[in-house]
Motif scaffolding. Structure first.
Motif, PDB file in Angstrom:
ATOM      1  N   SER A 101       0.673  -1.270   0.011  1.00  0.00           N
ATOM      2  CA  SER A 101      -0.016   0.061  -0.042  1.00  0.00           C
ATOM      3  C   SER A 101       0.607   1.111   0.105  1.00  0.00           C
ATOM      4  O   SER A 101       0.271   2.369  -0.295  1.00  0.00           O
ATOM      5  N   ASP A 102       2.135   1.035   0.408  1.00  0.00           N
ATOM      6  CA  ASP A 102       2.968   2.435   0.396  1.00  0.00           C
ATOM      7  C   ASP A 102       4.400   1.621   0.357  1.00  0.00           C
ATOM      8  O   ASP A 102       4.935   1.465   1.017  1.00  0.00           O
ATOM      9  N   ARG A 103       4.823   1.697  -0.988  1.00  0.00           N
ATOM     10  CA  ARG A 103       6.260   1.140  -1.370  1.00  0.00           C
ATOM     11  C   ARG A 103       7.400   1.843  -0.672  1.00  0.00           C
ATOM     12  O   ARG A 103       8.495   1.351  -0.769  1.00  0.00           O
ATOM     13  N   ARG A 104       7.122   3.030   0.087  1.00  0.00           N
ATOM     14  CA  ARG A 104       8.259   3.674   0.684  1.00  0.00           C
ATOM     15  C   ARG A 104       8.608   3.019   2.056  1.00  0.00           C
ATOM     16  O   ARG A 104       9.608   2.907   2.571  1.00  0.00           O
ATOM     17  N   ARG A 105       7.483   2.101   2.572  1.00  0.00           N
ATOM     18  CA  ARG A 105       7.674   1.415   3.937  1.00  0.00           C
ATOM     19  C   ARG A 105       8.018   0.120   3.744  1.00  0.00           C
ATOM     20  O   ARG A 105       7.782  -0.680   2.753  1.00  0.00           O
ATOM     21  N   THR A 106       8.677  -0.376   4.513  1.00  0.00           N
ATOM     22  CA  THR A 106       9.112  -1.813   4.576  1.00  0.00           C
ATOM     23  C   THR A 106       8.339  -2.580   5.757  1.00  0.00           C
ATOM     24  O   THR A 106       8.637  -2.016   6.749  1.00  0.00           O
ATOM     25  N   ILE A 107       7.911  -3.886   5.426  1.00  0.00           N
ATOM     26  CA  ILE A 107       7.364  -4.600   6.408  1.00  0.00           C
ATOM     27  C   ILE A 107       8.353  -5.637   6.827  1.00  0.00           C
ATOM     28  O   ILE A 107       9.018  -6.139   5.792  1.00  0.00           O
ATOM     29  N   VAL A 108       8.552  -5.930   8.093  1.00  0.00           N
ATOM     30  CA  VAL A 108       9.434  -6.993   8.690  1.00  0.00           C
ATOM     31  C   VAL A 108       8.339  -8.088   9.123  1.00  0.00           C
ATOM     32  O   VAL A 108       7.553  -7.928   9.640  1.00  0.00           O
ATOM     33  N   SER A 109       9.114  -9.230   9.000  1.00  0.00           N
ATOM     34  CA  SER A 109       8.540 -10.458   9.431  1.00  0.00           C
ATOM     35  C   SER A 109       9.553 -11.431   9.580  1.00  0.00           C
ATOM     36  O   SER A 109      10.728 -11.377   9.223  1.00  0.00           O
ATOM     37  N   ILE A 110       9.320 -12.517  10.297  1.00  0.00           N
ATOM     38  CA  ILE A 110      10.076 -13.785  10.676  1.00  0.00           C
ATOM     39  C   ILE A 110      10.043 -14.653   9.301  1.00  0.00           C
ATOM     40  O   ILE A 110       8.969 -14.934   8.796  1.00  0.00           O
ATOM     41  N   SER A 111      11.260 -15.062   9.054  1.00  0.00           N
ATOM     42  CA  SER A 111      11.391 -15.912   7.713  1.00  0.00           C
ATOM     43  C   SER A 111      10.664 -17.187   8.141  1.00  0.00           C
ATOM     44  O   SER A 111      10.785 -17.609   9.309  1.00  0.00           O
ATOM     45  N   ASP A 112      10.125 -17.584   7.046  1.00  0.00           N
ATOM     46  CA  ASP A 112       9.377 -18.976   7.443  1.00  0.00           C
ATOM     47  C   ASP A 112      10.358 -20.146   7.791  1.00  0.00           C
ATOM     48  O   ASP A 112      10.099 -21.012   8.460  1.00  0.00           O
ATOM     49  N   GLU A 113      11.558 -20.010   7.456  1.00  0.00           N
ATOM     50  CA  GLU A 113      12.873 -20.963   7.949  1.00  0.00           C
ATOM     51  C   GLU A 113      12.954 -21.046   9.302  1.00  0.00           C
ATOM     52  O   GLU A 113      13.223 -22.040  10.013  1.00  0.00           O
ATOM     53  N   HIS A 114      13.070 -19.902   9.781  1.00  0.00           N
ATOM     54  CA  HIS A 114      13.452 -19.636  11.254  1.00  0.00           C
ATOM     55  C   HIS A 114      12.151 -19.705  12.290  1.00  0.00           C
ATOM     56  O   HIS A 114      12.222 -19.634  13.603  1.00  0.00           O
ATOM     57  N   ARG A 115      10.857 -19.317  11.686  1.00  0.00           N
ATOM     58  CA  ARG A 115       9.950 -19.240  12.583  1.00  0.00           C
ATOM     59  C   ARG A 115       9.704 -20.633  13.711  1.00  0.00           C
ATOM     60  O   ARG A 115       9.237 -20.203  14.563  1.00  0.00           O
ATOM     61  N   PRO A 116       9.793 -21.718  13.050  1.00  0.00           N
ATOM     62  CA  PRO A 116       9.563 -22.886  14.049  1.00  0.00           C
ATOM     63  C   PRO A 116      10.421 -22.652  15.478  1.00  0.00           C
ATOM     64  O   PRO A 116      10.064 -22.951  16.485  1.00  0.00           O
ATOM     65  N   ALA A 117      11.613 -22.524  15.136  1.00  0.00           N
ATOM     66  CA  ALA A 117      12.636 -22.391  16.249  1.00  0.00           C
ATOM     67  C   ALA A 117      12.517 -21.200  17.209  1.00  0.00           C
ATOM     68  O   ALA A 117      12.544 -21.435  18.172  1.00  0.00           O
ATOM     69  N   ILE A 118      11.856 -20.006  16.445  1.00  0.00           N
ATOM     70  CA  ILE A 118      11.810 -19.069  17.514  1.00  0.00           C
ATOM     71  C   ILE A 118      10.544 -19.089  17.969  1.00  0.00           C
ATOM     72  O   ILE A 118      10.635 -18.989  19.255  1.00  0.00           O
ATOM     73  N   ASP A 119       9.509 -19.736  17.598  1.00  0.00           N
ATOM     74  CA  ASP A 119       8.300 -19.881  18.268  1.00  0.00           C
ATOM     75  C   ASP A 119       8.577 -20.871  19.324  1.00  0.00           C
ATOM     76  O   ASP A 119       8.224 -20.757  20.573  1.00  0.00           O
ATOM     77  N   GLY A 120       9.528 -21.956  19.202  1.00  0.00           N
ATOM     78  CA  GLY A 120       9.766 -22.929  20.124  1.00  0.00           C
ATOM     79  C   GLY A 120      10.572 -22.368  21.191  1.00  0.00           C
ATOM     80  O   GLY A 120      10.269 -22.476  22.556  1.00  0.00           O
ATOM     81  N   TRP A 121      11.553 -21.516  20.873  1.00  0.00           N
ATOM     82  CA  TRP A 121      12.158 -20.711  21.834  1.00  0.00           C
ATOM     83  C   TRP A 121      11.355 -19.882  22.792  1.00  0.00           C
ATOM     84  O   TRP A 121      11.733 -19.884  24.164  1.00  0.00           O
ATOM     85  N   LEU A 122      10.331 -19.331  22.441  1.00  0.00           N
ATOM     86  CA  LEU A 122       9.491 -18.380  23.243  1.00  0.00           C
ATOM     87  C   LEU A 122       8.320 -19.139  23.845  1.00  0.00           C
ATOM     88  O   LEU A 122       7.995 -18.726  24.732  1.00  0.00           O
ATOM     89  N   ALA A 123       8.037 -20.447  23.438  1.00  0.00           N
ATOM     90  CA  ALA A 123       7.093 -21.109  23.877  1.00  0.00           C
ATOM     91  C   ALA A 123       7.233 -21.447  25.134  1.00  0.00           C
ATOM     92  O   ALA A 123       6.070 -21.563  26.049  1.00  0.00           O
TER      93      ALA A 123
END
Length: 158
Positions: A101-123
């Motif tokens: 919706s606004d190409r000047r802005r950047t959206i940050v997310s967790i990569s799919d590859e590392h999401r399970p490990a990060i989720d497990g770490w916080l779980a």
């Protein structure tokens, strides 16, 4: 000081001084146990620090967001978050994508590859909080969270 009412009836309550004593002894144990939560093996090579846990928690619980939104939630400058995001995206832990919706802005997310490990770490921590908070009423949860925030602010002298 009053007597320890930990095992007494609910009406007995806990005096302020007994509460302070109990919490002064409890908090270092809690922090020590939290620090001993192992970083998942697949994330060990990334030199992650506690500041990264907060960033990951916001992205896991609230979903992808802008650097400015992360900075506001983490209560740090956008430049600080931008540096963290840059470092973590170069390592492949985070993804940066242009906002459609606004190409000047950047959206940050967790990569799919590392999401399970990060989720497990916080779980583990999330599960412990869930077990502690579920028996409480919403008003009791609010009071508990407000109390912890007041304690944190008191440590900062604010």
């Amino acid at each position: 000081m009053s007597t320890d009412n930990r095992h007494g009836d609910e009406a007995a309550g806990l005096g302020v001084e007994d509460g302070i004593r109990t919490l002064l002894l409890l908090m270092p144990r809690m922090v020590g146990r939290a620090k001993r939560i192992k970083i998942p093996p697949e994330l060990e090579s990334f030199s992650l620090a506690p500041r990264h846990l907060s960033l990951f928690a916001f992205l896991l619980f609230d979903g992808p967001m802008t650097v400015n939104a992360l900075a506001a939630r983490l209560e740090v400058a956008p430049a600080t978050v931008s540096l963290m995001v840059g470092e973590l995206s170069r390592q492949g832990i985070l993804r940066r994508e242009a906002d459609e919706s606004d190409r000047r802005r950047t959206i940050v997310s967790i990569s799919d590859e590392h999401r399970p490990a990060i989720d497990g770490w916080l779980a583990r921590g999330a599960g412990a909080w869930r077990r502690a908070l579920e028996p409480l009423t919403p008003a009791q949860r609010r009071m508990f969270v407000d109390t912890l925030e007041a304690y944190e602010q008191g440590l900062d002298g604010t």
